[in-house]
Design an enzyme around this catalytic site. Structure first.
Site, PDB file in Angstrom:
ATOM      1  N   PRO A   1     -37.160  -6.006  10.171  1.00  0.00           N
ATOM      2  CA  PRO A   1     -36.523  -5.564   8.929  1.00  0.00           C
ATOM      3  C   PRO A   1     -37.478  -5.181   7.803  1.00  0.00           C
ATOM      4  CG  PRO A   1     -36.500  -7.936   9.022  1.00  0.00           C
ATOM      5  CD  PRO A   1     -37.105  -7.478  10.330  1.00  0.00           C
TER       6      PRO A   1
ATOM      7  N   CYS B   1     -43.100  -1.250  14.824  1.00  0.00           N
ATOM      8  CA  CYS B   1     -41.884  -2.041  15.118  1.00  0.00           C
ATOM      9  C   CYS B   1     -41.533  -2.808  13.849  1.00  0.00           C
ATOM     10  CB  CYS B   1     -42.118  -2.999  16.279  1.00  0.00           C
ATOM     11  SG  CYS B   1     -42.597  -2.226  17.831  1.00  0.00           S
TER      12      CYS B   1
ATOM     13  N   ASP C   1     -39.430   5.776  18.289  1.00  0.00           N
ATOM     14  CA  ASP C   1     -39.584   5.001  19.522  1.00  0.00           C
ATOM     15  C   ASP C   1     -41.048   4.588  19.613  1.00  0.00           C
ATOM     16  OD1 ASP C   1     -39.897   4.042  22.101  1.00  0.00           O
ATOM     17  OD2 ASP C   1     -38.694   5.616  23.044  1.00  0.00           O
TER      18      ASP C   1
ATOM     19  N   CYS D   1     -44.170 -13.439  17.669  1.00  0.00           N
ATOM     20  CA  CYS D   1     -43.696 -14.724  17.158  1.00  0.00           C
ATOM     21  C   CYS D   1     -43.360 -15.638  18.335  1.00  0.00           C
ATOM     22  CB  CYS D   1     -42.494 -14.551  16.234  1.00  0.00           C
ATOM     23  SG  CYS D   1     -41.047 -13.785  17.004  1.00  0.00           S
TER      24      CYS D   1
END
Length: 414
Positions: free
Chosen positions: A247, A244, A295, A366
């Site tokens: 950015p 994942c 994915d 996070c």
């Protein structure tokens, strides 16, 4: 454009049209003169952060709720009266009334009356109930405070809630392939972090506007976020997978630690976000990063047991970064949080199949929520006896002076 009217337009877009504050400001800030930009940004972000508290200050003064745009005008005006001491009250009130006259002439008198009354009476006393008062004062929903109180204890909950409204200096990561943290600190523009060996805090200005950023010497990344790559302990020549990634901050950090030697396969389900990974690697002149659309719940075409380390920085509720991203407060939902938990578990289980014998699996969020953090680690271990938990830690804003993060590192047994 009049600066305060620009602020109102920004707040309407953020609250009513669900625009992201940082993107809206980047796109529209040029509409203001340079001398007005800093104050405008302060008003928008300050109103976002304290919106529940400032609305509590005037909501009891009206018999009927005004239109949403006028309510936001009152919010931002009360915020200025409360928190921006350098601005004269008469200027704030005069301009608010003028804006109301242009947006809804019938609300002009009400806006003037509410602001004059607040000027006379001052701050409204908080409720007697300690926890309701804390929720209003810190701008957080009651259910979230109740959850934190249950999960982390009363003392931690109090400190955590207050810390999310503290100033957050900008943190950057030194590119250790280009220079050292000590060399940058000697320039006088930064102070060293205390958790990450690569962290520096910017003393003033925006790091994104500096030559050091444009030439790839630094990257903007919170200190807690930097700890994720450090916990992976990547080594030159290794094959890593970041499922994942977008950015791409953590992948680029791992590549720098590896001296750009090896392979880091990065993925995201959205093509435009994969492009962000590529752009970040290009700015930092990193060549070991391969970014592709994938994915994370399927990882089709990615070989099993092929990687020395796999990183799962999963989608989460984001409660740990509300101090820097006030937009999250607008979208808080206990129901939305619960929908993320099965997705996180699915990603973690899929990623585990890609770790070689003796390899590492790092899970991070996070957010500050045991259901998404410790409970996920426990559930994973119950169903994956071939893995053991090497270490885990929660980073709290009020303890560590950075974003709230959770990191767990698993080892696949040989």
């Amino acid at each position: 454009m009049i600066m305060r009217e620009w602020c109102l337009r920004a707040l309407v877009s953020i609250f009513e049209e669900h625009a992201y504050s940082n993107l809206y400001i980047q796109k529209h800030l040029h509409e203001l003169s340079e001398q007005d930009r800093s104050l405008a940004v302060s008003i928008v972000y300050g109103t976002l952060q304290h919106q529940r508290y400032v609305r509590y200050q005037w909501a009891h003064m009206v018999q009927r709720s005004p239109k949403k745009q006028i309510a936001l005008l009152l919010d931002m005006s009360i915020y200025q009266l409360l928190f921006l001491d350098a601005l004269p009250d008469y200027a704030i009130i005069h301009e608010a009334v003028a804006i109301a006259a242009r947006w809804d002439a019938r609300a002009k008198g009400m806006v003037n009356g509410v602001l004059r009354r607040f000027q006379r009476e001052g701050r409204r006393a908080l409720p007697a109930d300690e926890w309701q008062a804390l929720a209003i004062e810190t701008g957080l929903p009651d259910w979230l405070i109740s959850m934190w109180k249950h999960q982390y204890g009363e003392a931690c909950c109090r400190s955590l809630c207050h810390s999310l409204n503290d100033p957050h200096p900008q943190c950057v990561r030194v590119n250790r392939m280009r220079t050292t943290r000590e060399a940058l600190a000697e320039s006088g523009a930064y102070t060293c972090g205390t958790l990450s060996a690569d962290a520096l805090y910017v003393k003033s200005g925006n790091a994104a506007d500096t030559e050091a950023y444009h030439n790839g010497t630094i990257s903007i990344q919170s200190e807690a976020s930097q700890m994720v790559a450090l916990w992976m302990e990547p080594k030159p020549g290794e094959h890593l997978l970041d499922v994942c990634s977008a950015p791409g901050s953590k992948a680029c950090h791992m590549a720098e630690i590896m001296h750009d030697e090896g392979v880091i396969l990065c993925g995201d389900i959205h093509p435009h976000r994969v492009e962000l990974i590529r752009q970040g690697a290009k700015r930092l002149q990193l060549h070991c990063i391969e970014a592709k659309v994938m994915d994370a719940t399927q990882l089709e075409g990615v070989a099993d047991a092929a990687f020395d380390g796999v990183l799962c920085d999963v989608p989460c509720s984001g409660y740990g970064v509300m101090g820097r991203k006030s937009d999250i407060r607008l979208r808080l939902s206990a129901e939305a949080m619960d929908t993320l938990i099965p997705l996180q578990q699915e990603i973690l289980q899929c990623a585990a199949r890609k770790v070689r014998s003796g390899g590492r699996l790092v899970y991070s969020t996070c957010t500050l929520n045991r259901k998404e953090n410790e409970k996920q680690a426990e559930r994973f271990l119950q169903t994956h006896p071939s893995f053991c938990l090497e270490r885990e830690q929660t980073f709290f804003p009020h303890v560590h002076g950075t974003d709230g993060f959770y990191i767990a590192r698993f080892l696949r047994k040989a």
